[in-house]
Design an enzyme around this catalytic site. Sequence first.
Site, mmCIF file in Angstrom:
data_model
loop_
_atom_site.group_PDB
_atom_site.id
_atom_site.type_symbol
_atom_site.label_atom_id
_atom_site.label_comp_id
_atom_site.label_asym_id
_atom_site.label_seq_id
_atom_site.Cartn_x
_atom_site.Cartn_y
_atom_site.Cartn_z
ATOM 1 N N HIS A 250 1.639 0.193 3.892
ATOM 2 C CA HIS A 250 1.947 -1.074 3.216
ATOM 3 C C HIS A 250 3.227 -0.874 2.414
ATOM 4 O O HIS A 250 3.469 0.185 1.857
ATOM 5 C CB HIS A 250 0.799 -1.479 2.267
ATOM 6 C CG HIS A 250 0.843 -2.922 1.902
ATOM 7 N ND1 HIS A 250 1.639 -3.395 0.895
ATOM 8 C CD2 HIS A 250 0.206 -3.991 2.437
ATOM 9 C CE1 HIS A 250 1.479 -4.706 0.819
ATOM 10 N NE2 HIS A 250 0.627 -5.096 1.728
ATOM 11 N N ASP B 197 -5.725 -5.309 6.911
ATOM 12 C CA ASP B 197 -5.978 -5.656 8.316
ATOM 13 C C ASP B 197 -6.825 -4.631 9.043
ATOM 14 O O ASP B 197 -7.254 -4.865 10.176
ATOM 15 C CB ASP B 197 -4.634 -5.810 9.049
ATOM 16 C CG ASP B 197 -3.884 -7.034 8.538
ATOM 17 O OD1 ASP B 197 -2.731 -6.907 8.113
ATOM 18 O OD2 ASP B 197 -4.508 -8.124 8.521
HETATM 19 C C1 SDX Z 1 0.165 -7.135 5.953
HETATM 20 O O1 SDX Z 1 3.692 -7.599 2.466
HETATM 21 C C2 SDX Z 1 2.434 -7.849 2.389
HETATM 22 O O2 SDX Z 1 1.900 -8.003 1.328
HETATM 23 C C3 SDX Z 1 1.717 -7.905 3.755
HETATM 24 C C4 SDX Z 1 0.224 -8.145 3.661
HETATM 25 C C5 SDX Z 1 -0.092 -9.483 3.078
HETATM 26 O O3 SDX Z 1 -1.218 -9.659 2.575
HETATM 27 O O4 SDX Z 1 0.772 -10.404 3.222
HETATM 28 O O5 SDX Z 1 -0.403 -7.121 2.906
HETATM 29 C C6 SDX Z 1 -0.424 -8.162 5.065
HETATM 30 O O6 SDX Z 1 1.103 -7.433 6.654
HETATM 31 C C7 SDX Z 1 -0.385 -5.734 5.898
HETATM 32 C C8 SDX Z 1 0.412 -4.748 6.815
HETATM 33 C C9 SDX Z 1 -0.108 -4.896 8.232
HETATM 34 N N1 SDX Z 1 0.742 -4.148 9.181
HETATM 35 C C10 SDX Z 1 0.294 -3.027 9.783
HETATM 36 O O7 SDX Z 1 -0.798 -2.498 9.573
HETATM 37 C C11 SDX Z 1 1.261 -2.456 10.826
HETATM 38 C C12 SDX Z 1 1.367 -0.937 10.653
HETATM 39 N N2 SDX Z 1 2.051 -0.661 9.400
HETATM 40 C C13 SDX Z 1 3.483 -0.431 9.457
HETATM 41 O O8 SDX Z 1 4.157 -1.218 10.388
HETATM 42 C C14 SDX Z 1 4.104 -0.361 8.066
HETATM 43 O O9 SDX Z 1 3.319 0.457 7.312
HETATM 44 C C15 SDX Z 1 4.334 -1.640 7.273
HETATM 45 C C16 SDX Z 1 5.098 -2.669 8.065
HETATM 46 C C17 SDX Z 1 3.044 -2.205 6.835
HETATM 47 C C18 SDX Z 1 5.150 -1.265 6.038
HETATM 48 O O10 SDX Z 1 6.413 -0.888 6.483
HETATM 49 P P1 SDX Z 1 7.519 -0.342 5.452
HETATM 50 O O11 SDX Z 1 7.134 -0.559 4.046
HETATM 51 O O12 SDX Z 1 8.842 -0.864 5.900
HETATM 52 O O13 SDX Z 1 7.430 1.212 5.650
HETATM 53 P P2 SDX Z 1 8.351 1.974 6.636
HETATM 54 O O14 SDX Z 1 8.341 1.293 7.957
HETATM 55 O O15 SDX Z 1 9.648 2.186 5.957
HETATM 56 O O16 SDX Z 1 7.553 3.345 6.792
HETATM 57 C C19 SDX Z 1 7.791 4.381 5.878
HETATM 58 C C20 SDX Z 1 7.508 5.639 6.702
HETATM 59 C C21 SDX Z 1 8.293 5.673 8.030
HETATM 60 O O17 SDX Z 1 8.510 7.027 8.356
HETATM 61 P P3 SDX Z 1 9.995 7.641 8.013
HETATM 62 O O18 SDX Z 1 11.009 6.733 8.689
HETATM 63 O O19 SDX Z 1 10.096 7.628 6.506
HETATM 64 O O20 SDX Z 1 9.947 9.032 8.619
HETATM 65 O O21 SDX Z 1 6.119 5.657 7.057
HETATM 66 C C22 SDX Z 1 6.006 5.581 8.468
HETATM 67 C C23 SDX Z 1 7.329 5.086 9.015
HETATM 68 O O22 SDX Z 1 7.541 5.573 10.334
HETATM 69 N N3 SDX Z 1 4.930 4.634 8.753
HETATM 70 C C24 SDX Z 1 3.990 4.787 9.678
HETATM 71 C C25 SDX Z 1 3.162 3.668 9.561
HETATM 72 N N4 SDX Z 1 3.618 2.867 8.584
HETATM 73 C C26 SDX Z 1 4.718 3.453 8.095
HETATM 74 N N5 SDX Z 1 3.783 5.767 10.594
HETATM 75 C C27 SDX Z 1 2.714 5.616 11.398
HETATM 76 N N6 SDX Z 1 1.848 4.560 11.344
HETATM 77 C C28 SDX Z 1 2.048 3.581 10.440
HETATM 78 N N7 SDX Z 1 1.211 2.542 10.377
#
Ligand code: SDX
Length: 429
Positions: free
Chosen positions: A313, A370
């Site tokens: 998140h 989720d």
């Molecule tokens: C919702 O914003 C809100 O409040 C959203 C929400 C709401 O109520 O409105 O809470 C609802 O959308 C919840 C999130 C649902 N999405 C998912 O579950 C999809 C999987 N999660 C990821 O796509 C991700 O964690 C996000 C989109 C939720 C957050 O993305 P960020 O904050 O941009 O984090 P990032 O992509 O910069 O990741 C940071 C690091 C990265 O690695 P590095 O580049 O630093 O090496 O963490 C890794 C990412 O690759 N990473 C993950 C991961 N999530 C982040 N690696 C593996 N699996 C994951 N799920």
Amino acid sequence: MTQETLSIRNNSTGEEADFDLLKGTIGTPVIDVSSLNKKMGLFTYDPGFMSTSSCKSAITYIDGEQGILLYRGYPIDQLAEKCSFLEVAYLLMNGDLANTQQQQHFEHEIGQHAMLHEAMRSFIDGFHYDAHPMAMMVGIVGSLSAFYHSELDMNDPEHRRISAMRLLAKMPVMAAACYRHSIGYPFVYPRADLSYCENFLNMMFSLPSQKYIDKDNYIDPVAVKALNLLFILHADHEQNASTSTVRLASSTGANPYACIAAGIGALWGPAHGGANEAVLSMLEEIGTVDRIPEFIEKAKDKNDPFRLMGFGHRVYKNFDPRATIIRKACHEVLESMSGSDPLFDLALELEQYALKDDYFIEKKLYPNVDFYSGIIYKALNIPVDMFTVMFTIARTSGWVSHWLEMMAESGQRISRPRQIYTGNELRHL
Ligand code: SDX
């Protein structure tokens, strides 16, 4: 009280300027950089808005480190335990919980606005039976401005209030209509004798001329309680991507139905509200506990686009309080309805495995809202492609609350970010 300021110094030119430090009721202070270009000829750059506040709001507060979520100051766990979704919707829209008379009037008005214009049926029938329900929702919600083109004077608070009530009232009716269209069943109209969540279940699952029935021929109170809980937990969440989309669209003066349709489009993405559908698909792909390590390694592999859906998140870095509440509700729903679900058992194993893995610990990736919600929706016989539609119903209360808050502010300006240009220098044909 003297305004606190912060100085920014351009080390390459020696220029320096002071900017106001703004503080809210609680939370991280912000630098007001609105005069940065005027004072220093500079823009800010913050892709994904990692450190950027886009507005002031009194609706929801999140503390990502502490796992705190407040709706109008009330902790989410207290609201989830003590309130109905429509009581929380009233709170988000109006700033305080309603008294008995106010709540009764609010719910009566929701009932009054629930019916769809009959011409909308042919609009829905125009979709192919296998259209994704989110694709349908984007279309039919946007089309509301074609049916309700009166009361669209956005300078009139009463017109704004009626538009918000229409959206909140009609969202579950449109959602259920999309589902009924996909299975070739006749639409079921909302009923005045049913609550918001009872109505939704009835419109989704009732057989012709019968109330929605399950094994005991009544609307299952466990299902109604679970829906109220899930809708409350998904109701609002500060300036998430879809709410920010609604605000940006609203800043142009577009009508509320078009703005909410834009928010639905943003919510659909698998990184946002589409994650609940993606979690179920992921769990079904993993299939068995012995395949968890293989998928954990895929999620860690930078060369593999696979991410562990339902984890991570932008704001929560220790735990998502909503996931904690939903995990507990999962147990209760499954025990009372279907005993158990191998996907829930798999989800519990996957959660435990990921929480012990160094990569997930280092990246602060925890189950989000989720991760478990889809399992409850599945237990309620909601089809997977309707999961994000469920999120849409709930989040409409947050979207319209932010829209009302924003439209009531004086001096609204169109949202129009700047950029870093990386294209060609001036050149001639
Ligand atoms: C919702 O914003 C809100 O409040 C959203 C929400 C709401 O109520 O409105 O809470 C609802 O959308 C919840 C999130 C649902 N999405 C998912 O579950 C999809 C999987 N999660 C990821 O796509 C991700 O964690 C996000 C989109 C939720 C957050 O993305 P960020 O904050 O941009 O984090 P990032 O992509 O910069 O990741 C940071 C690091 C990265 O690695 P590095 O580049 O630093 O090496 O963490 C890794 C990412 O690759 N990473 C993950 C991961 N999530 C982040 N690696 C593996 N699996 C994951 N799920």
